[in-house]
Design a protein around this motif. Structure first.
Motif, mmCIF file in Angstrom:
data_model
loop_
_atom_site.group_PDB
_atom_site.id
_atom_site.type_symbol
_atom_site.label_atom_id
_atom_site.label_comp_id
_atom_site.label_asym_id
_atom_site.label_seq_id
_atom_site.Cartn_x
_atom_site.Cartn_y
_atom_site.Cartn_z
ATOM 1 N N UNK A 1 0.882 -1.163 0.000
ATOM 2 C CA UNK A 1 0.000 0.000 0.000
ATOM 3 C C UNK A 1 0.922 1.216 0.000
ATOM 4 N N UNK A 2 0.601 2.217 -0.818
ATOM 5 C CA UNK A 2 1.453 3.403 -0.934
ATOM 6 C C UNK A 2 0.873 4.574 -0.155
ATOM 7 N N UNK A 3 1.613 5.029 0.865
ATOM 8 C CA UNK A 3 1.279 6.248 1.595
ATOM 9 C C UNK A 3 2.586 7.034 1.725
ATOM 10 N N UNK A 4 2.697 8.129 0.999
ATOM 11 C CA UNK A 4 3.911 8.941 0.926
ATOM 12 C C UNK A 4 4.213 9.602 2.264
ATOM 13 N N UNK A 5 5.367 9.269 2.869
ATOM 14 C CA UNK A 5 5.745 9.835 4.171
ATOM 15 C C UNK A 5 5.978 11.344 4.080
ATOM 16 N N UNK A 6 6.300 11.844 2.892
ATOM 17 C CA UNK A 6 6.523 13.283 2.740
ATOM 18 C C UNK A 6 5.229 14.025 2.392
ATOM 19 N N UNK A 7 4.147 13.295 2.224
ATOM 20 C CA UNK A 7 2.865 13.908 1.909
ATOM 21 C C UNK A 7 2.239 14.570 3.126
ATOM 22 N N UNK A 8 1.460 15.603 2.888
ATOM 23 C CA UNK A 8 0.845 16.357 3.989
ATOM 24 C C UNK A 8 -0.188 15.544 4.769
ATOM 25 N N UNK A 9 -0.682 14.456 4.183
ATOM 26 C CA UNK A 9 -1.727 13.664 4.847
ATOM 27 C C UNK A 9 -1.221 12.323 5.377
ATOM 28 N N UNK A 10 0.096 12.157 5.533
ATOM 29 C CA UNK A 10 0.651 10.879 5.995
ATOM 30 C C UNK A 10 0.059 10.477 7.348
ATOM 31 N N UNK A 11 0.098 11.373 8.321
ATOM 32 C CA UNK A 11 -0.409 11.052 9.668
ATOM 33 C C UNK A 11 -1.895 10.721 9.627
ATOM 34 N N UNK A 12 -2.656 11.475 8.849
ATOM 35 C CA UNK A 12 -4.099 11.246 8.739
ATOM 36 C C UNK A 12 -4.397 9.898 8.094
ATOM 37 N N UNK A 13 -3.692 9.579 7.030
ATOM 38 C CA UNK A 13 -3.941 8.310 6.332
ATOM 39 C C UNK A 13 -3.506 7.112 7.158
ATOM 40 N N UNK A 14 -2.376 7.219 7.864
ATOM 41 C CA UNK A 14 -1.918 6.086 8.665
ATOM 42 C C UNK A 14 -2.729 5.937 9.949
ATOM 43 N N UNK A 15 -3.350 7.009 10.416
ATOM 44 C CA UNK A 15 -4.183 6.934 11.626
ATOM 45 C C UNK A 15 -5.371 5.998 11.427
ATOM 46 N N UNK A 16 -5.770 5.801 10.168
ATOM 47 C CA UNK A 16 -6.911 4.930 9.861
ATOM 48 C C UNK A 16 -6.523 3.445 9.902
ATOM 49 N N UNK A 17 -5.231 3.148 9.996
ATOM 50 C CA UNK A 17 -4.768 1.757 10.010
ATOM 51 C C UNK A 17 -4.895 1.158 11.408
ATOM 52 N N UNK A 18 -4.933 -0.159 11.467
ATOM 53 C CA UNK A 18 -5.016 -0.899 12.724
ATOM 54 C C UNK A 18 -3.667 -0.824 13.440
ATOM 55 N N UNK A 19 -3.638 -0.219 14.616
ATOM 56 C CA UNK A 19 -2.386 -0.031 15.356
ATOM 57 C C UNK A 19 -1.811 -1.331 15.909
ATOM 58 N N UNK A 20 -2.615 -2.398 15.952
ATOM 59 C CA UNK A 20 -2.123 -3.681 16.466
ATOM 60 C C UNK A 20 -1.587 -4.579 15.348
ATOM 61 N N UNK A 21 -1.881 -4.239 14.097
ATOM 62 C CA UNK A 21 -1.445 -5.035 12.947
ATOM 63 C C UNK A 21 0.050 -4.797 12.689
#
Length: 112
Positions: free
Chosen positions: A49-69
């Protein structure tokens, strides 16, 4: 009580390509490519899955992921993915692994 004595080592694991591949074979993990979308389009690890770490929405997009996975994070050389891994562990992700050497050291063929 002695918080100042705690290690400042990262809360994520740096894995060699062989150990990273071994982890990916375990069920339930998420493979995260933190490169730019154009780099991802040029070739990536299968199932990533591609989520650009330099993108302005990195924290927002990764916040939707399962923190236990378990998260397996990579980039081109391992530098951006180490930054992403630090951010992810700081955000509460419990099991983050970084690919040392990134796709430059990945022995298998990338997919498009």
């Amino acid at each position: 009580m002695f918080d100042f004595l705690k290690s400042s080592a990262p809360a994520f694991q740096n894995l060699t390509p062989a150990k990273f591949a071994e982890g990916l074979r375990q069920p339930g993990g998420l493979l995260l490519d933190v490169r730019r979308p154009d780099e991802f389009a040029g070739g990536h690890l299968p199932g990533a899955v591609n989520i650009d770490v330099t993108g302005s929405n990195f924290a927002q997009r990764t916040a939707a992921l399962d923190k236990t996975q378990p998260l397996y994070v990579y980039c081109r050389s391992g530098a951006r993915s180490a930054t992403a891994a630090k951010q992810l562990t700081a955000a509460g992700f419990a099991n983050v692994s970084n690919l040392l050497g990134g796709v430059l050291d990945w022995p298998e063929t990338l997919v498009r």
